[in-house]
Design an enzyme around this catalytic site. Structure first.
Site, PDB file in Angstrom:
ATOM      1  N   SER A 186      -6.905  -4.272  -3.565  1.00  0.00           N
ATOM      2  CA  SER A 186      -7.174  -2.920  -4.061  1.00  0.00           C
ATOM      3  C   SER A 186      -6.486  -2.645  -5.396  1.00  0.00           C
ATOM      4  CB  SER A 186      -6.731  -1.877  -3.035  1.00  0.00           C
ATOM      5  OG  SER A 186      -5.327  -1.913  -2.859  1.00  0.00           O
TER       6      SER A 186
ATOM      7  N   LYS B 277      -3.296   7.219  -0.990  1.00  0.00           N
ATOM      8  CA  LYS B 277      -2.903   6.751  -2.319  1.00  0.00           C
ATOM      9  C   LYS B 277      -2.859   7.909  -3.320  1.00  0.00           C
ATOM     10  CE  LYS B 277      -4.646   2.057  -1.645  1.00  0.00           C
ATOM     11  NZ  LYS B 277      -5.679   1.057  -2.011  1.00  0.00           N
TER      12      LYS B 277
END
Length: 810
Positions: free
Chosen positions: A661, A704
């Site tokens: 990611s 996040k």
């Protein structure tokens, strides 16, 4: 080059409370069945209704998805329609006591048979002594004894008469009977006998020998006569015992007509009683506690007294409590003895003794004819349990053995009970990884567990599912006897379900988490003195849960605030970007920013992942880094060698790094290092990238964003801060209210990017630049042009170094 942040409406998808047509959960019909598990329900019902062998069920899915509840509901529904299975008993094998025989009886008859056999023993212990004490028996016995005595006396009388007629008389000596000559009633001495004329002496000697031979013949016949007498008395005893036993046995046969196993067992009991009638004639005081004494392989106890336990039956399975339907057994400690039963022992005089009455049933016995539910992980953790279950299902029999026997170490004498036929449906529950490993490595598993019920972790979110969710919440409230939730509280729970699913278009199917939230919200409502749970109480429950779990998160944030962990949120840096990652702590996860840096110089085309080189990076992360060099080669080095050496690292990373990611963030840092164009440090970046430069979806997007938001907020939001996320992740956004509010004010911006070019433009404020086929290059002033120029410089310098000294190139 205009990139607009996502509108705040895209950051959170609320549940419209006006579409929930009720005031509180008391106003709607509660739902007690599971929702969102149609596939699993179909598999469970198919397995239960499929009667062929091998169609046992493995229910795979995370804990909390409702596997146990759904399975139990469907089993109860199916079991109610099934017939009640037979009872099972173990009884003595009178031919070989080491191998007890199994008896199958109609449901509820096992305990009745046990009581009947106990009563039979009691009656026999009274009836047999009474029969042997009767005048009739004594008369018959005395007659037999008199007949044999008379016969013996008759034989001796005949011998005596013959001896007297031949001048011989019988005398008793210390060595037994003897014969001597006589005359006129007096014994002839040896001197007188030797003085007799020769012919007289020879005559008398012949007479003596004849009488001696006849006497020896009679004496030799005495043991035979005694044996015949004993046999006659034994036959009398059998007949007398039979008179006391037969009517009792016949009564039992009439009572148990139709039970073939019992009808076959009773004659063996009768025969043993007839053969051992003396056991019932023990003096008063002996054998009175025999029912509790331990039987050795013979018919005597260790004290030498007769044992009547051998006539009893051991009820292994008693289904009398099942009024209708098949049994459902859930074994929470599935070790080998708990599955197939065990043989207990008792210590007597320093010796371990056992008999068939000490055989104990296992879960397979109790569930025989019905359903057995086991946890696969617990089953696999127990020695021999898995192989024992597989063997029982494969052979269709329950064979009791000890762990030592499974290893082949069973050297001591023990029982070998008759295996019981097995007719059962086994349901295993466990994690998906267990199912796939068993399918891969155990051939028997694929044959015996043909059906898999795959429990989903999420379901579609729409108006229908929202209402079903509300009804399910109402059912849990009623079941748990909690205060009702109002409409806004239900809407908030539904929104929480979407957040747990990590998708605004889905709802979590992990109902345990939802139920826990409802319980905790009810607690806060009661703490607040309210009789109805509101959205405020739901929010408070969520906040309290986070507070109980976020110590590590706060610690990391404190380290960032203090400057121990360096994260820049203002200014611009070349070759540096804020990557975003997720840390999972049990059932709580949070996002944290990580400083990713990159340096680039002349080299041989290597893009080095320092994390991988130090064995801190996992294979997926290494794959993401390798894609970067492919991207550079495909975009900038089609006609020239890729002559660079770039190194990437997660700064101040002291643990493992896994996942791809951060690959887009690493590529942004690499492009910045090559172009020497700085990146704005007010942005956080997440997203994986493919070889074509497309940004791909990642997990944990909400955590996040919130993790970077918290850092920026603590330092002061000024409208420059934001996060870049993959465009494909927009549908997953279910952000906290404070993040949404900041985005609404324009203090914090979230950009959805589809390509690396989109992201680099936002991060640098410069155009990425598109390839111009006519000029065969990128536009001047673009990031891609700057990268291309740098890579061409590296390539040219590489060629110059490679050429022999003194030779130039044109």
């Amino acid at each position: 080059m205009v990139h607009k942040p996502l509108p705040h409406e895209k950051l959170y998808t609320p549940c419209p409370s006006d579409r929930l047509a009720f005031k509180t959960t008391n106003d709607i019909d509660p739902l007690t069945t599971m929702i969102g598990q149609d596939r699993a329900v179909a598999a469970v019902r198919f397995s239960i209704n499929m009667k062929n062998a091998g169609y046992n069920l493995f229910a795979l899915g995370p804990e909390g998805t409702g596997k146990a509840t759904l399975i139990r509901e469907n089993l109860e529904e199916a079991a109610a329609k099934d017939p009640v299975p037979n009872d099972w008993c173990y009884a003595n094998n009178f031919t070989d006591p080491q191998k007890p025989v199994s008896l199958s009886l109609k449901s509820g008859c096992g305990e009745v048979l046990r009581a009947d056999m106990e009563q039979l023993v009691d009656e026999l212990r009274s009836a047999i002594p009474t029969a042997f004490e009767s005048d009739e028996y004594r008369t018959h016995k005395n007659a037999i004894e008199e007949d044999f005595d008379k016969q013996r006396e008759k034989n001796f009388e005949k011998l005596h008469k013959r001896a007297k007629s031949n001048g011989v008389t019988l005398i008793r000596t210390q060595f037994g009977l003897g014969v001597v000559p006589e005359s006129k009633g007096e014994v002839i001495s040896t001197e007188d006998f030797n003085a007799l004329p020769k012919k007289e002496k020879e005559k008398r000697t012949a007479a003596l020998e004849d009488i001696q031979n006849r006497m020896e013949t009679i004496l030799k016949g005495i043991p035979k006569s005694d044996k015949e007498q004993r046999e006659a008395i034994r036959e009398l005893n059998r007949e007398t015992t039979a008179l006391a036993v037969d009517h009792l046995i016949e009564d039992l046969k009439r009572k148990w007509k139709g039970e073939e196993d019992v009808i076959g067992f009773l004659p063996t009991v009768r025969e043993d009683v007839l053969e051992n009638a003396d056991d019932f004639l023990a003096p008063s005081g002996q054998g009175q506690a025999d029912a509790s004494m331990i039987l050795t392989p013979g018919r005597k106890t260790t004290t030498g007294q007769p044992s009547f336990r051998r006539y009893l039956v051991n009820v292994m399975v008693d289904n009398s409590n099942l009024k209708a339907g098949a049994p459902i057994v859930e074994e929470d400690h599935p070790n080998q003895p708990n599955l197939i039963g065990r043989i207990e022992h008792l210590s007597q005089f320093g010796t371990l003794m056992t008999d068939f009455n000490l055989i104990r049933p296992g879960a397979l016995h109790k569930a025989n004819g019905g359903y057995l539910v086991l946890d696969a992980r617990r089953l696999l953790m127990q020695p021999f349990a898995w192989e024992t279950l597989m063997r029982a299902l494969r052979t269709g029999r329950i064979r009791i053995e000890s762990p030592y026997e499974s290893l082949g170490f069973g050297s001591s004498i023990s029982l070998e009970p008759d295996p019981i036929p097995l007719d059962i449906k086994v349901i295993l529950t466990g994690e998906p990884i267990i199912y796939y490993l068993l399918s891969r490595y155990d051939p028997d598993f694929r044959e015996l567990f043909k059906v898999a019920a795959d429990f989903n972790t999420e379901m579609d979110r729409n108006e229908d599912s929202a209402m079903l969710y509300a009804r399910l919440i109402a059912g849990d409230v009623k079941k748990e006897k909690l205060p009702p939730l109002n409409r806004l509280a239900v809407a908030r729970v539904i929104e929480y379900g979407a957040r747990l699913a990590g998708d605004s278009e889905k709802l979590t199917a992990h109902m345990a988490s939802v139920v826990n939230l409802i319980r905790e919200a009810a607690y806060w409502a009661e703490d607040d003195g309210k009789k109805t749970v509101t959205a405020k109480h739901v929010d408070r429950a969520i906040e309290a849960k986070i507070y109980r779990s976020d110590r590590i998160q706060k610690y990391i944030q404190d380290q960032i605030h203090s400057g121990t962990l360096v994260i820049e949120t203002e200014g611009a840096r070349t070759g540096q970007v804020n990557g975003l990652s997720v840390i999972q702590m049990d059932d709580y996860s949070f996002g944290r920013p990580s400083r990713i840096s990159c340096t680039a110089r002349l080299g041989k085309g290597d893009v080095v992942d320092i994390e991988r080189q130090t064995e801190l990076g996992g294979p997926l992360h290494a794959k993401g880094v390798m894609i970067l060099s492919s991207f550079l080669g495909a975009r900038f080095a089609r006609e020239i060698p890729l002559s660079l050496f770039a190194s990437l690292v997660f700064e101040q990373s002291y643990g493992g790094v896994e996942g791809d990611s951060a690959s887009s963030a690493e590529l942004y840092a690499l492009l910045s290092a090559l172009s020497e164009i700085p990146i704005k440090q007010s942005f956080g970046v997440t997203g994986s990238v493919d070889q074509m430069g497309r940004i791909q979806a990642i997990g944990g997007v909400n955590e996040k964003i919130e993790g970077f938001f918290d850092i920026c907020k603590s330092r002061g939001l000024d409208g420059s801060h934001g996060v870049l996320i993959p465009e494909a992740n927009v549908k997953h956004l279910m952000l906290r209210p404070d993040v949404v509010e900041a985005a609404k004010r324009g203090d914090f911006n979230i950009y959805a990017v589809a390509t690396i070019d989109d992201g680099i433009e936002i991060l640098t404020g410069m155009a990425a630049g598109t390839w111009d086929a006519e000029t065969n290059t990128y536009p001047i002033g673009s990031v891609n042009r700057a990268v291309e120029i740098q890579l061409k410089k590296f390539a040219r310098k590489s060629r110059e170094i490679a050429l022999p000294q003194g030779l130039g190139i044109s």
